[in-house]
Scaffold this motif. Structure first.
Motif, PDB file in Angstrom:
ATOM      1  N   VAL A 319       0.704  -1.172   0.110  1.00 37.67           N
ATOM      2  CA  VAL A 319       0.074   0.079  -0.030  1.00 37.67           C
ATOM      3  C   VAL A 319       0.982   1.291  -0.086  1.00 37.67           C
ATOM      4  O   VAL A 319       2.075   1.259   0.707  1.00 37.67           O
ATOM      5  N   PRO A 320       0.473   2.193  -0.553  1.00 41.35           N
ATOM      6  CA  PRO A 320       1.203   3.491  -0.842  1.00 41.35           C
ATOM      7  C   PRO A 320       1.429   4.487   0.402  1.00 41.35           C
ATOM      8  O   PRO A 320       2.402   5.179   0.688  1.00 41.35           O
ATOM      9  N   ASP A 321       0.420   4.368   1.380  1.00 43.43           N
ATOM     10  CA  ASP A 321       0.578   5.233   2.618  1.00 43.43           C
ATOM     11  C   ASP A 321      -0.039   4.592   3.803  1.00 43.43           C
ATOM     12  O   ASP A 321      -0.750   3.481   3.790  1.00 43.43           O
ATOM     13  N   LEU A 322       0.190   5.467   5.037  1.00 44.23           N
ATOM     14  CA  LEU A 322      -0.582   5.003   6.017  1.00 44.23           C
ATOM     15  C   LEU A 322      -2.005   4.570   5.980  1.00 44.23           C
ATOM     16  O   LEU A 322      -2.600   3.565   6.768  1.00 44.23           O
ATOM     17  N   LEU A 323      -2.860   5.503   5.393  1.00 47.59           N
ATOM     18  CA  LEU A 323      -4.152   5.704   5.297  1.00 47.59           C
ATOM     19  C   LEU A 323      -4.635   4.319   4.860  1.00 47.59           C
ATOM     20  O   LEU A 323      -5.631   3.555   5.248  1.00 47.59           O
ATOM     21  N   ALA A 324      -4.003   3.896   3.631  1.00 46.01           N
ATOM     22  CA  ALA A 324      -4.384   2.708   3.081  1.00 46.01           C
ATOM     23  C   ALA A 324      -3.986   1.482   3.793  1.00 46.01           C
ATOM     24  O   ALA A 324      -4.784   0.500   3.593  1.00 46.01           O
ATOM     25  N   ALA A 325      -2.858   1.565   4.527  1.00 48.64           N
ATOM     26  CA  ALA A 325      -2.781   0.388   5.409  1.00 48.64           C
ATOM     27  C   ALA A 325      -3.512  -0.039   6.463  1.00 48.64           C
ATOM     28  O   ALA A 325      -3.766  -0.998   6.601  1.00 48.64           O
ATOM     29  N   VAL A 326      -4.178   1.227   6.923  1.00 50.91           N
ATOM     30  CA  VAL A 326      -5.292   0.926   8.052  1.00 50.91           C
ATOM     31  C   VAL A 326      -6.274   0.627   7.440  1.00 50.91           C
ATOM     32  O   VAL A 326      -6.985  -0.492   7.959  1.00 50.91           O
ATOM     33  N   GLY A 327      -6.677   0.770   6.261  1.00 49.42           N
ATOM     34  CA  GLY A 327      -7.869   0.260   5.509  1.00 49.42           C
ATOM     35  C   GLY A 327      -7.846  -1.397   5.375  1.00 49.42           C
ATOM     36  O   GLY A 327      -8.611  -2.071   5.409  1.00 49.42           O
ATOM     37  N   ALA A 328      -6.399  -1.694   4.847  1.00 50.38           N
ATOM     38  CA  ALA A 328      -6.163  -2.918   4.497  1.00 50.38           C
ATOM     39  C   ALA A 328      -6.154  -3.957   5.800  1.00 50.38           C
ATOM     40  O   ALA A 328      -6.586  -4.771   5.926  1.00 50.38           O
ATOM     41  N   ALA A 329      -5.496  -3.174   6.816  1.00 50.37           N
ATOM     42  CA  ALA A 329      -5.631  -3.730   8.150  1.00 50.37           C
ATOM     43  C   ALA A 329      -7.036  -4.243   8.753  1.00 50.37           C
ATOM     44  O   ALA A 329      -7.289  -5.253   9.347  1.00 50.37           O
ATOM     45  N   LEU A 330      -7.990  -3.050   8.427  1.00 48.85           N
ATOM     46  CA  LEU A 330      -9.191  -3.153   8.807  1.00 48.85           C
ATOM     47  C   LEU A 330     -10.095  -4.569   8.088  1.00 48.85           C
ATOM     48  O   LEU A 330     -10.657  -5.250   8.656  1.00 48.85           O
ATOM     49  N   LEU A 331      -9.807  -4.456   6.730  1.00 49.75           N
ATOM     50  CA  LEU A 331     -10.261  -5.675   5.917  1.00 49.75           C
ATOM     51  C   LEU A 331      -9.560  -7.018   6.316  1.00 49.75           C
ATOM     52  O   LEU A 331     -10.326  -8.136   6.711  1.00 49.75           O
ATOM     53  N   VAL A 332      -7.995  -7.099   6.729  1.00 49.38           N
ATOM     54  CA  VAL A 332      -7.624  -8.268   7.447  1.00 49.38           C
ATOM     55  C   VAL A 332      -8.229  -8.622   8.747  1.00 49.38           C
ATOM     56  O   VAL A 332      -8.585  -9.970   8.917  1.00 49.38           O
TER      57      VAL A 332
END
Length: 418
Positions: A319-332
């Motif tokens: 993921v390109p940035d922290l916000l996208a990482a938080v979204g990916a982690a929420l999905l995980v």
């Protein structure tokens, strides 16, 4: 101690929803209090060990409980089935409470060093070996089969609440009264669970199906339990799927995430946001199962959510940035949480109640004995090849669990009752 047996329901009597069943709510209250006490205990143990020794010694003290827990876990499953999970959980929480309060009293009057902390960790690890299988076997004895999925969701919410509330309470205890006060708080919270557990009404298996009914030995009970799991068309592939999922999941979402945050420059606060996203997703999954009570096509849905959650986990490294990482982690958290709760509900509903302690012990051994081995391997692999290849390979291993769930016909077609 005499076990209170639940009255037999009429053949067509409607099931009482678990979230409205006082018996289940008492169990959830006991479980929440016990888990909060656990969280405060671990924080207090780590802090006290750091204050009393070197960082290396503190690490050994906090890790020492894993040895008896891993070695004795299968035997703990036999004990849970032989004596009944309710009785074993009551005894376990009583011993843990007494041990924590004893160390707290010692810390109030003196500074004894590392030896009482090490002894406490060994006691906790030994007791956990019987506590964990009994906790896994108890829900099937306190509610109807059609409510077990909802109970898994309630248990997940209780765990999340304990994780969120336990650490701040432990930190507050240390700040206000030192480690002795924090240990006292942990012991008192564990003590709250005991009267609630004593008040539970439980169903017991038929006498001729209970372990030890034919004067068998514990060793034979263990072999019978392993043979039962190996020959079961749903449980055997389900435990294999759980093992693969945990093996691929634990490393990246623990040590791997720390290294990823450092590599991307997110810092500790950024890692905290990613973990918060994961925890939020898992809490939503628990809430969905609690509200719905049953999801159709449980085996197929568990496999699909593992595959999707694996893809989201692999995406964390790209993921390109922290916000996208938080979204990916929420999905995980949402997807793997849902698959984990469904897997737990299937373990409960597919197992003969007389074997549930041993089934829970094997599942716990897979998660606590095998999966943690991936953490040092992940750290070493990231040091050699970087985060992206390791997250990708780990996601593929995790996805194999979903492949097993979808490939094995009996597991793919498994349904939850209700």
């Amino acid at each position: 101690m005499t076990t209170v047996s639940a009255p037999t329901a009429a053949p067509h009597a409607p099931e009482r929803p678990a979230h409205r069943d006082g018996n289940v709510l008492r169990w959830v209250g006991a479980y929440t209090a016990s888990m909060m006490g656990d969280n405060i205990y671990f924080l207090s143990l780590s802090w006290a060990a750091v204050q009393s020794g070197t960082p290396a010694q503190a690490g050994l003290v906090t890790a020492v409980s894993a040895v008896p827990r891993t070695l004795l876990l299968l035997g703990g499953g036999v004990i849970a089935d032989r004596f009944g999970p309710r009785r074993v959980v009551i005894g376990s929480d009583t011993v843990r409470c007494a041990a924590v309060l004893a160390v707290a009293a010692l810390l109030f009057v003196t500074r004894p060093g590392l030896w009482p902390l090490t002894a406490l960790a060994l006691v906790f690890g030994t007791v956990d070996a019987v506590f964990m299988p009994a906790v896994g076997a108890l829900p099937a004895r306190i509610t109807a089969p059609g409510q077990l999925a909802r109970v898994q969701g309630m248990r997940g919410m209780a765990m999340r609440f304990a994780n969120i509330a336990g650490a701040p309470l432990g930190g507050l205890g240390v700040a206000l009264g030192g480690t002795a006060a924090a240990f006292t708080l942990a012991g008192l919270l564990i003590a709250v669970s005991v009267p609630l557990l004593i008040s539970l009404r439980v169903r017991e298996p038929a006498p001729d199906h209970a372990p030890g009914a034919g004067r068998t030995t514990p060793w034979r009970d263990l072999r019978d339990g392993l043979r039962y799991i190996r020959g079961h068309r749903v449980l055997a592939p389900l435990i294999a799927a759980i093992a693969l999922g945990d093996l691929g999941f634990v490393g990246p979402l623990n040590v791997g995430l720390t290294l990823l945050a450092d590599e991307r420059g997110w810092g500790a606060s950024g890692m905290g946001w990613v973990l918060a996203g994961f925890g939020t997703g898992a809490a939503v999954a628990a809430l969905v199962l609690t509200v719905r009570g049953r999801l159709p096509h449980a085996g197929r849905l568990a496999g699909v959510t593992v595959l999707a959650g694996s893809a989201a986990m692999g995406a964390l490294a790209y993921v390109p940035d922290l916000l996208a990482a938080v979204g990916a982690a929420l999905l995980v958290g949402l997807l793997t949480g849902l698959s984990g709760f469904l897997a737990g509900a299937l373990l409960q509903t597919q197992s003969d109640p007389a074997y549930l302690g041993r089934v829970s012990a094997v599942a716990s051994l897979v998660s606590l004995g095998v999966a943690p081995l991936s953490m040092p391997l992940s750290a070493a692999a990231i040091g050699a090849w970087g985060t992206r290849p390791v997250f990708t390979v780990s996601a593929a291993v995790c996805a194999l669990g979903g492949v097993v769930a979808l490939y094995v016909r009996d597991l793919r077609r498994a349904q939850l009752p209700g």
